[in-house]
Design a protein around this motif. Sequence first.
Motif, PDB file in Angstrom:
ATOM      1  N   PHE A 127       5.129  29.330 -25.334  1.00  0.00           N
ATOM      2  CA  PHE A 127       6.136  30.320 -24.947  1.00  0.00           C
ATOM      3  C   PHE A 127       7.559  29.780 -25.131  1.00  0.00           C
ATOM      4  O   PHE A 127       8.481  30.531 -25.457  1.00  0.00           O
ATOM      5  CB  PHE A 127       5.917  30.770 -23.502  1.00  0.00           C
ATOM      6  N   ALA A 128       7.740  28.484 -24.941  1.00  0.00           N
ATOM      7  CA  ALA A 128       9.068  27.881 -25.103  1.00  0.00           C
ATOM      8  C   ALA A 128       9.519  27.898 -26.568  1.00  0.00           C
ATOM      9  O   ALA A 128      10.722  27.809 -26.842  1.00  0.00           O
ATOM     10  CB  ALA A 128       9.059  26.455 -24.575  1.00  0.00           C
ATOM     11  N   MET A 129       8.583  27.986 -27.505  1.00  0.00           N
ATOM     12  CA  MET A 129       8.921  28.020 -28.935  1.00  0.00           C
ATOM     13  C   MET A 129       9.367  29.403 -29.413  1.00  0.00           C
ATOM     14  O   MET A 129       9.951  29.532 -30.488  1.00  0.00           O
ATOM     15  CB  MET A 129       7.702  27.612 -29.780  1.00  0.00           C
ATOM     16  N   LEU A 130       9.086  30.441 -28.627  1.00  0.00           N
ATOM     17  CA  LEU A 130       9.215  31.810 -29.118  1.00  0.00           C
ATOM     18  C   LEU A 130      10.656  32.268 -29.278  1.00  0.00           C
ATOM     19  O   LEU A 130      11.541  31.906 -28.503  1.00  0.00           O
ATOM     20  CB  LEU A 130       8.488  32.759 -28.171  1.00  0.00           C
ATOM     21  N   ASP A 131      10.838  33.108 -30.299  1.00  0.00           N
ATOM     22  CA  ASP A 131      12.117  33.792 -30.505  1.00  0.00           C
ATOM     23  C   ASP A 131      12.064  35.232 -30.009  1.00  0.00           C
ATOM     24  O   ASP A 131      13.099  35.882 -29.883  1.00  0.00           O
ATOM     25  CB  ASP A 131      12.480  33.783 -32.003  1.00  0.00           C
ATOM     26  N   GLY A 132      10.857  35.737 -29.746  1.00  0.00           N
ATOM     27  CA  GLY A 132      10.712  37.098 -29.263  1.00  0.00           C
ATOM     28  C   GLY A 132       9.315  37.352 -28.735  1.00  0.00           C
ATOM     29  O   GLY A 132       8.365  36.668 -29.103  1.00  0.00           O
ATOM     30  N   ILE A 134       6.717  40.813 -27.757  1.00  0.00           N
ATOM     31  CA  ILE A 134       6.465  42.251 -27.725  1.00  0.00           C
ATOM     32  C   ILE A 134       5.221  42.488 -26.882  1.00  0.00           C
ATOM     33  O   ILE A 134       4.203  41.812 -27.058  1.00  0.00           O
ATOM     34  CB  ILE A 134       6.250  42.828 -29.137  1.00  0.00           C
ATOM     35  N   SER A 135       5.292  43.450 -25.961  1.00  0.00           N
ATOM     36  CA  SER A 135       4.162  43.781 -25.100  1.00  0.00           C
ATOM     37  C   SER A 135       3.617  45.155 -25.442  1.00  0.00           C
ATOM     38  O   SER A 135       4.378  46.078 -25.734  1.00  0.00           O
ATOM     39  CB  SER A 135       4.592  43.774 -23.632  1.00  0.00           C
ATOM     40  N   ALA A 136       2.295  45.290 -25.355  1.00  0.00           N
ATOM     41  CA  ALA A 136       1.639  46.566 -25.646  1.00  0.00           C
ATOM     42  C   ALA A 136       1.809  47.578 -24.516  1.00  0.00           C
ATOM     43  O   ALA A 136       1.495  48.749 -24.686  1.00  0.00           O
ATOM     44  CB  ALA A 136       0.159  46.342 -25.912  1.00  0.00           C
ATOM     45  N   SER A 137       2.295  47.125 -23.365  1.00  0.00           N
ATOM     46  CA  SER A 137       2.457  48.020 -22.216  1.00  0.00           C
ATOM     47  C   SER A 137       3.427  47.381 -21.225  1.00  0.00           C
ATOM     48  O   SER A 137       3.718  46.180 -21.289  1.00  0.00           O
ATOM     49  CB  SER A 137       1.109  48.264 -21.529  1.00  0.00           C
ATOM     50  N   TRP A 138       3.907  48.201 -20.299  1.00  0.00           N
ATOM     51  CA  TRP A 138       4.732  47.682 -19.209  1.00  0.00           C
ATOM     52  C   TRP A 138       3.915  46.699 -18.373  1.00  0.00           C
ATOM     53  O   TRP A 138       4.432  45.679 -17.906  1.00  0.00           O
ATOM     54  CB  TRP A 138       5.229  48.839 -18.341  1.00  0.00           C
ATOM     55  N   ALA A 139       2.636  46.983 -18.198  1.00  0.00           N
ATOM     56  CA  ALA A 139       1.763  46.082 -17.433  1.00  0.00           C
ATOM     57  C   ALA A 139       1.724  44.705 -18.073  1.00  0.00           C
ATOM     58  O   ALA A 139       1.786  43.684 -17.384  1.00  0.00           O
ATOM     59  CB  ALA A 139       0.349  46.670 -17.360  1.00  0.00           C
ATOM     60  N   SER A 140       1.613  44.658 -19.386  1.00  0.00           N
ATOM     61  CA  SER A 140       1.603  43.383 -20.108  1.00  0.00           C
ATOM     62  C   SER A 140       2.895  42.607 -19.870  1.00  0.00           C
ATOM     63  O   SER A 140       2.887  41.397 -19.625  1.00  0.00           O
ATOM     64  CB  SER A 140       1.395  43.644 -21.603  1.00  0.00           C
ATOM     65  N   LYS A 141       4.005  43.305 -19.933  1.00  0.00           N
ATOM     66  CA  LYS A 141       5.310  42.679 -19.672  1.00  0.00           C
ATOM     67  C   LYS A 141       5.361  42.090 -18.267  1.00  0.00           C
ATOM     68  O   LYS A 141       5.773  40.936 -18.067  1.00  0.00           O
ATOM     69  CB  LYS A 141       6.423  43.727 -19.846  1.00  0.00           C
ATOM     70  N   ARG A 142       4.907  42.864 -17.269  1.00  0.00           N
ATOM     71  CA  ARG A 142       4.986  42.405 -15.895  1.00  0.00           C
ATOM     72  C   ARG A 142       4.041  41.235 -15.633  1.00  0.00           C
ATOM     73  O   ARG A 142       4.365  40.320 -14.878  1.00  0.00           O
ATOM     74  CB  ARG A 142       4.659  43.562 -14.938  1.00  0.00           C
ATOM     75  N   VAL A 143       2.863  41.254 -16.266  1.00  0.00           N
ATOM     76  CA  VAL A 143       1.933  40.133 -16.091  1.00  0.00           C
ATOM     77  C   VAL A 143       2.571  38.848 -16.610  1.00  0.00           C
ATOM     78  O   VAL A 143       2.503  37.793 -15.949  1.00  0.00           O
ATOM     79  CB  VAL A 143       0.596  40.410 -16.804  1.00  0.00           C
ATOM     80  N   MET A 144       3.194  38.907 -17.778  1.00  0.00           N
ATOM     81  CA  MET A 144       3.833  37.699 -18.327  1.00  0.00           C
ATOM     82  C   MET A 144       4.990  37.239 -17.455  1.00  0.00           C
ATOM     83  O   MET A 144       5.190  36.039 -17.244  1.00  0.00           O
ATOM     84  CB  MET A 144       4.291  37.955 -19.767  1.00  0.00           C
ATOM     85  N   GLU A 145       5.750  38.192 -16.934  1.00  0.00           N
ATOM     86  CA  GLU A 145       6.880  37.825 -16.079  1.00  0.00           C
ATOM     87  C   GLU A 145       6.399  37.234 -14.754  1.00  0.00           C
ATOM     88  O   GLU A 145       6.946  36.229 -14.282  1.00  0.00           O
ATOM     89  CB  GLU A 145       7.758  39.052 -15.832  1.00  0.00           C
ATOM     90  N   LEU A 146       5.387  37.857 -14.172  1.00  0.00           N
ATOM     91  CA  LEU A 146       4.895  37.393 -12.873  1.00  0.00           C
ATOM     92  C   LEU A 146       4.160  36.064 -12.972  1.00  0.00           C
ATOM     93  O   LEU A 146       4.238  35.230 -12.056  1.00  0.00           O
ATOM     94  CB  LEU A 146       3.975  38.450 -12.260  1.00  0.00           C
ATOM     95  N   ARG A 147       3.445  35.851 -14.083  1.00  0.00           N
ATOM     96  CA  ARG A 147       2.653  34.628 -14.218  1.00  0.00           C
ATOM     97  C   ARG A 147       3.448  33.459 -14.794  1.00  0.00           C
ATOM     98  O   ARG A 147       3.268  32.318 -14.383  1.00  0.00           O
ATOM     99  CB  ARG A 147       1.440  34.881 -15.116  1.00  0.00           C
ATOM    100  N   PHE A 148       4.302  33.746 -15.780  1.00  0.00           N
ATOM    101  CA  PHE A 148       4.888  32.651 -16.556  1.00  0.00           C
ATOM    102  C   PHE A 148       6.408  32.543 -16.467  1.00  0.00           C
ATOM    103  O   PHE A 148       6.977  31.590 -16.991  1.00  0.00           O
ATOM    104  CB  PHE A 148       4.487  32.787 -18.031  1.00  0.00           C
ATOM    105  N   ASN A 149       7.062  33.531 -15.845  1.00  0.00           N
ATOM    106  CA  ASN A 149       8.518  33.474 -15.724  1.00  0.00           C
ATOM    107  C   ASN A 149       9.154  33.164 -17.090  1.00  0.00           C
ATOM    108  O   ASN A 149       9.861  32.177 -17.263  1.00  0.00           O
ATOM    109  CB  ASN A 149       8.937  32.416 -14.691  1.00  0.00           C
ATOM    110  N   LEU A 150       8.878  34.019 -18.052  1.00  0.00           N
ATOM    111  CA  LEU A 150       9.292  33.778 -19.442  1.00  0.00           C
ATOM    112  C   LEU A 150      10.801  33.557 -19.576  1.00  0.00           C
ATOM    113  O   LEU A 150      11.596  34.211 -18.894  1.00  0.00           O
ATOM    114  CB  LEU A 150       8.878  34.963 -20.319  1.00  0.00           C
ATOM    115  N   PRO A 151      11.192  32.662 -20.491  1.00  0.00           N
ATOM    116  CA  PRO A 151      12.614  32.355 -20.661  1.00  0.00           C
ATOM    117  C   PRO A 151      13.360  33.341 -21.549  1.00  0.00           C
ATOM    118  O   PRO A 151      14.529  33.122 -21.875  1.00  0.00           O
ATOM    119  CB  PRO A 151      12.572  30.962 -21.317  1.00  0.00           C
ATOM    120  N   LEU A 152      12.698  34.420 -22.006  1.00  0.00           N
ATOM    121  CA  LEU A 152      13.368  35.403 -22.855  1.00  0.00           C
ATOM    122  C   LEU A 152      12.860  36.797 -22.523  1.00  0.00           C
ATOM    123  O   LEU A 152      11.812  36.969 -21.901  1.00  0.00           O
ATOM    124  CB  LEU A 152      13.147  35.096 -24.338  1.00  0.00           C
TER     125      LEU A 152
END
Length: 389
Positions: A127-132, A134-152
């Motif tokens: 995840f630290a390597m990523l430039d972007g 894309i999530s297939a759903s709002w749920a996917s976005k929230r799971v990544m945010e809640l689990r991994f605290n993404l830097p982007l």
Amino acid sequence: MKKLHVINLEKMGGVERLFLQYIKDDTDNTNVILCINSQVGSEIEKKLAGKKITYANRLLNAFSTRYPQFLRKFVLKRKIEKANADIIIVWDLVPVLAAKPTRGKLVYYDHGCSWRYPKNSKTLGFFAMLDGVISASWASKRVMELRFNLPLAVEVLPNRIQTPPGITYEPKVLPETLRIGTASRLVSLKGISVSLLMMKELIQRGHKVHLEVAGKGPDRQLFEALTEKLELSGHVTFTGFQENVADFFNRTDVYMSTPVTEPFGLSCVESLYYGVPVIFPLVDGQPEAVKDKECGIGLVPKISIEAHEKQTGVHVDFPYDVYDPIQDQLVKPRLLCPIDCAHAVEQLMQNDNYQRMRENAHKLTTEGLNYASFKAQFEEILTRCVASR
């Protein structure tokens, strides 16, 4: 814009279906496929006829001999760089890379793997390597945010499919025997056993119903054994993988979607195109795919995995949290209550309810689900990512 797609093509699933739909329209030949595993599934191979596939782990592309495990992260990086793409799309997997590729912007497309990947150095390093993202759903976005605290920031682009063939828009008269259908990989987490218990309940209530289970997978024999145990053999058929989806959905009156987890639910969207109302769990991205009380009935999962196994002998192997879209939090996975499912089927047996939901499903798919718009947004996100510093 040259695009490199890093993807696992061994088994057909939602993300593979979406990718195949996307790559089919590659008229300008700007897409390169890098298969992360060493072989392509037979169903997928048919759809990729004429497309060149490079295998990430093979010593020589034409032969199955693979690099030793310890070398693969270096080989993968080198093969990505050799493709000289403007953008690298990693489809729903976390690859092991020796370092960030020096050529091309790196984008991750999440279609559900964020639920499963452990929070460890491998996942966080990728995840630290990523430039972007894309999530297939709002749920996917929230799971990544809640689990991994993404830097982007995460871009949400809901799944869309091309309008399938063989759709009929006329009012549908429900038959004497209601045909209920479900289509998925036959694995325990898809909750096929819930539909079987529901069938037992509906028959005990005196209803004439038949369940068709389409798809293939390792747990088919387990579900067939449960069918016999519940004395449902005359009311349930297992029809395998359906090449002709129009025939399947046109003979289906009500569609059951009963998984413990589902990032979005492409089969539910497909069902709606054919005007078939969906019964589904209010979990993950399912409410984003089907509008509750408009073209389907959403139910709150209540049954623990342990209680379900005790009742059916089916062990649901999903030791991860799921997303509760009502509370906006991660929770332990549960299954739908078969009694609730039976009640929902009875609601759809009422002609006014059924015709209203059928009309709403057709309206949603003709007015609100445009694949061309999805593809244009996907391309726009990639172009913006390439142009960013």
